[in-house]
Design an enzyme around this catalytic site. Structure first.
Site, PDB file in Angstrom:
ATOM      1  N   GLU A   1       0.784  -1.232   0.049  1.00 21.56           N
ATOM      2  CA  GLU A   1       0.136  -0.030  -0.053  1.00 21.56           C
ATOM      3  C   GLU A   1       0.671   1.040  -0.032  1.00 21.56           C
ATOM      4  O   GLU A   1       0.497   2.247  -0.651  1.00 21.56           O
ATOM      5  CB  GLU A   1      -0.920   0.055   1.178  1.00 21.56           C
ATOM      6  CG  GLU A   1      -2.075  -1.064   0.988  1.00 21.56           C
ATOM      7  CD  GLU A   1      -1.697  -2.305   1.536  1.00 21.56           C
ATOM      8  OE1 GLU A   1      -0.654  -2.553   1.840  1.00 21.56           O
ATOM      9  OE2 GLU A   1      -2.698  -3.262   1.245  1.00 21.56           O
TER      10      GLU A   1
ATOM     11  N   HIS B   1     -10.405  -5.248  10.340  1.00 22.38           N
ATOM     12  CA  HIS B   1     -11.188  -5.254   8.999  1.00 22.38           C
ATOM     13  C   HIS B   1     -12.502  -4.603   8.881  1.00 22.38           C
ATOM     14  O   HIS B   1     -13.215  -4.876   8.132  1.00 22.38           O
ATOM     15  CB  HIS B   1     -11.517  -6.790   8.348  1.00 22.38           C
ATOM     16  CG  HIS B   1     -10.047  -7.138   7.763  1.00 22.38           C
ATOM     17  ND1 HIS B   1      -8.971  -7.354   8.343  1.00 22.38           N
ATOM     18  CD2 HIS B   1      -9.652  -7.494   6.382  1.00 22.38           C
ATOM     19  CE1 HIS B   1      -7.901  -7.917   7.541  1.00 22.38           C
ATOM     20  NE2 HIS B   1      -8.430  -8.023   6.325  1.00 22.38           N
TER      21      HIS B   1
END
Lengths: 336, 332
Positions: A60, A129
């Site tokens: 990322e 998450h």
């Protein structure tokens, strides 16, 4: 108007922007060949080819930084952060580079990147998450922060975000990807402009993301004449829309899918309280999650996030007494 | 006064101009300490004495429409790429004549007319951004290149590994230049890193790599030319390790007392200015007298720069509110 799922509204917006502007490109983990883990880039590789639609390694930091560099040199990259938490490993590039480079170039550079991320609770993904985390980026001048709430806002605000000359973070409630809605592809929305979902005179609710649906359900159950505002943009938030509404209703509640401490709603409540103190009929307050990580168990996760029943209870109490209602965890005696 | 672009063109091939630029960088950095003592510079600053050959060599090989991501130790890179000493010192003094109008400071130099993107105060942050600039060039079908200049310490940060890997798999036209000046902040590289030759890390990314003598501008130009040619012709990225030495401490607060006795002196024998002077005298381009003249003229010139920047206006309060977002155009 076309009926489409929330995720299809996103793909449609991406495709329409890619057709309109050859500098728009898309990259992220599994967005090309696999067409996105949530199928939010279906058909894009096929139509636009591997130069503009790319799978990245699980990096990322690298691909967010690459988006920054490509944006400066004339591209309009849209990158996908699969789960909002993964932004943690790329935060430097968004908060410390993208948000600052116009300032640090004396206004000679723009960084037109869009960082998309799925977010939110309700699907049993557990504490790493399931957060919304817009609060991570909300206090960073230089960034714009958008949070989608339905297919129409997914389409219109995604297009607005891509057209925007500055870095925009777009949060996509994961629980909505499969939800159907009517989309008018000619409808333009402006970043920084709230959406009036329902007019009413008794109290103003400000919310966004997946909480907008929960608020709608609460309004239906309660029968209270609520004015419901989908804030849609956290930064820069629509002060005029919120202040005008509370001037009319005299009451404000912010419904947030984020922990009680340090939420964006505190900013709304603080501003409204300071600006309209003398004309308020009751104390503005927030309905939030407790200050805990998102729990996994279905029983727990269902209560973690504000529910329509709990919103009804708190609205009724606030309008009846003018006082701030207790949180459910206070009522249950779990925590003061 | 010359523009940044004119100053850049000056050093493209002219060996004497390149040497003068190196002298300019050295004299500039020497003056920063004095300015601190006089209270004219705030915060911190990171000097680059000892790395002049690398900075000027990079600038000589690149085109002004290539882009460079450098670091908080960036005065030398900025001057080498063409920024005027006034725009660099003005920025360091927080004045309106600075390249960033005074909102950036010592660690943030920028001038897009010569391809200097804002230098970053975050170790390694420029590496993925340079890869991204190169990605834009690749998609646009241009032959420009992106360059990231960073220190030895950055070879241990995630952005280095992620950025090199991404650049390698996408064969991006980017050159990664690791300026191994032996110290990452206050720590000697051997205490933080298990290998001596940092360029070998590129092996993991199947990327061409080599080291070069960063104290010798000819070696820098040769290595850079090889890497730039590869990038421009579609051959992908290169990792270059330039072996240099940081003559000063990490920052203003650091007297570099941790250095082994004699280490600085050993490296100073290969001072890049000295190496260049020897070459220029040997080839008959300069005499010792002319070298002394260049140095004394530069001292005079730098005093003028200091006077100009001292007299430059302070920023207005309104200026801090500018350039947060791009002015909104009519929507499509």
């Amino acid at each position: 108007m076309t009926a489409m799922r929330f995720r299809q509204a996103i793909v449609t917006a991406l495709a329409d922007e890619m057709r309109a502007d050859s500098s728009v490109m898309i990259f992220g983990e599994d967005v090309a060949v696999a067409e996105g883990p949530f199928k939010t880039s279906e058909g894009l590789l096929q139509e636009f080819g591997p130069l503009r639609v790319r799978d990245t390694p699980i990096s990322e930091m690298a691909f967010t930084g690459a988006a920054v560099g490509a944006a400066i040199m004339g591209m309009k990259p849209v990158v996908e952060i699969m789960f909002m938490e993964f932004l943690g490993v790329a935060l430097d590039q968004l908060v410390t580079e993208a948000a600052k480079l116009r300032y640090l170039s004396n206004g000679t550079l723009s960084v037109p990147i869009v960082v998309r991320a799925s977010c939110g609770s309700g699907l049993g993904f557990g504490s790493q998450h399931s957060q919304t985390l817009e609060n991570w980026v909300a206090a960073t001048p230089g960034l714009k922060v958008v949070h989608l709430s339905d297919a129409q806002s997914a389409y219109s605000l995604m297009r607005a975000a891509i057209q925007d000359p500055d870095p925009v973070m777009v949060l996509e409630p994961r629980i909505l990807y499969g939800e159907r809605g009517e989309v008018d592809t000619s409808l333009k929305m402006t970043i920084g402009q709230a959406r009036m979902i329902r007019s009413g005179g008794a109290i103003t609710i400000v919310s966004l993301g997946q909480m907008v649906n929960v608020c709608k359900s609460a309004i239906e159950k309660s029968g209270i004449d609520v004015e419901l505002i989908d804030l849609a943009t956290v930064v820069p938030w629509d002060r005029a829309a919120v202040l005008n509404s509370v001037k009319k209703t005299g009451r404000l509640v912010v419904v947030e899918e984020s922990p009680e401490s340090g939420g964006w709603g505190s900013e709304i409540v603080a501003t409204v309280t300071a600006e309209l103190f003398g004309s308020l009929k009751g104390a503005p307050f927030r309905i939030t999650t407790p200050d805990v990580p998102v729990p996994y168990s279905g029983v727990l996760e269902t209560r973690y996030v504000p529910t329509d029943d709990d919103i009804v209870r708190q609205l009724t109490h606030a309008i009846g007494t003018g006082e701030k209602p207790k949180t459910w965890w206070q009522l249950e005696g779990i925590k003061k | 006064m010359k523009t940044s672009l004119q100053r850049r063109q000056d050093i493209k091939t002219d060996k004497i101009a390149q040497y003068e630029r190196m002298v300019e960088i050295r004299e500039f950095e020497e003056q920063i300490n004095a300015l601190f003592a006089a209270g004219l510079v705030r915060g911190s600053t990171h000097l680059c004495q000892g790395q002049e050959a690398l900075d000027v060599g990079i600038a000589a090989v690149l085109r002004p429409d290539d882009v460079v991501l450098a670091t908080y130790r960036g005065h030398g890179v900025a001057l080498a790429l063409g920024l005027t000493p006034e725009s660099v010192l003005g920025e360091i003094m927080g004045k309106t004549n600075g390249c960033c109008g005074g909102v950036g400071g010592s660690m943030h130099m920028c001038d897009m007319s010569v391809g200097l993107l804002p230098t970053s105060a975050i170790v390694g942050a420029g590496i993925p951004i340079a890869a991204g600039a190169a990605l834009a060039f690749q998609v646009q079908g241009k032959d420009n290149v992106g360059v990231a200049v960073f220190g030895d310490g950055a070879s241990n940060i995630g952005a280095f590994h992620e950025g090199l890997n991404l650049a390698a798999i996408w064969k991006l036209p980017v050159i990664f230049i690791c300026d191994n000046n032996v110290y990452g902040e206050y720590s000697r590289i051997n205490t933080t890193t298990p290998i001596e030759d940092l360029h070998t890390r590129a092996e993991s990314y199947n990327m061409p790599h080599f080291s070069l003598d960063g104290m010798d501008i000819a070696a820098v130009e040769k290595g850079m030319t090889e890497a730039v040619n590869r990038a421009r012709s579609g051959g992908g990225p290169t990792l270059i390790e330039a072996k240099t030495y940081r003559f000063a401490g990490h920052s203003r607060a650091d007297q570099a007392l941790y250095r082994p006795a004699g280490e600085l002196e050993q490296w100073q024998k290969r001072d890049p200015l000295k190496v260049t002077e020897e070459g220029l005298v040997a080839s008959g381009l300069l005499t010792p007298e002319k070298i002394e003249k260049i140095k004394s003229d530069m001292k005079v010139r730098m005093q003028e720069v200091i006077e100009t920047c001292s007299a430059a206006p302070e920023p207005t309060l309104a200026s801090m509110f500018e350039n947060i977002w791009t002015p909104v155009k009519a929507s499509k």
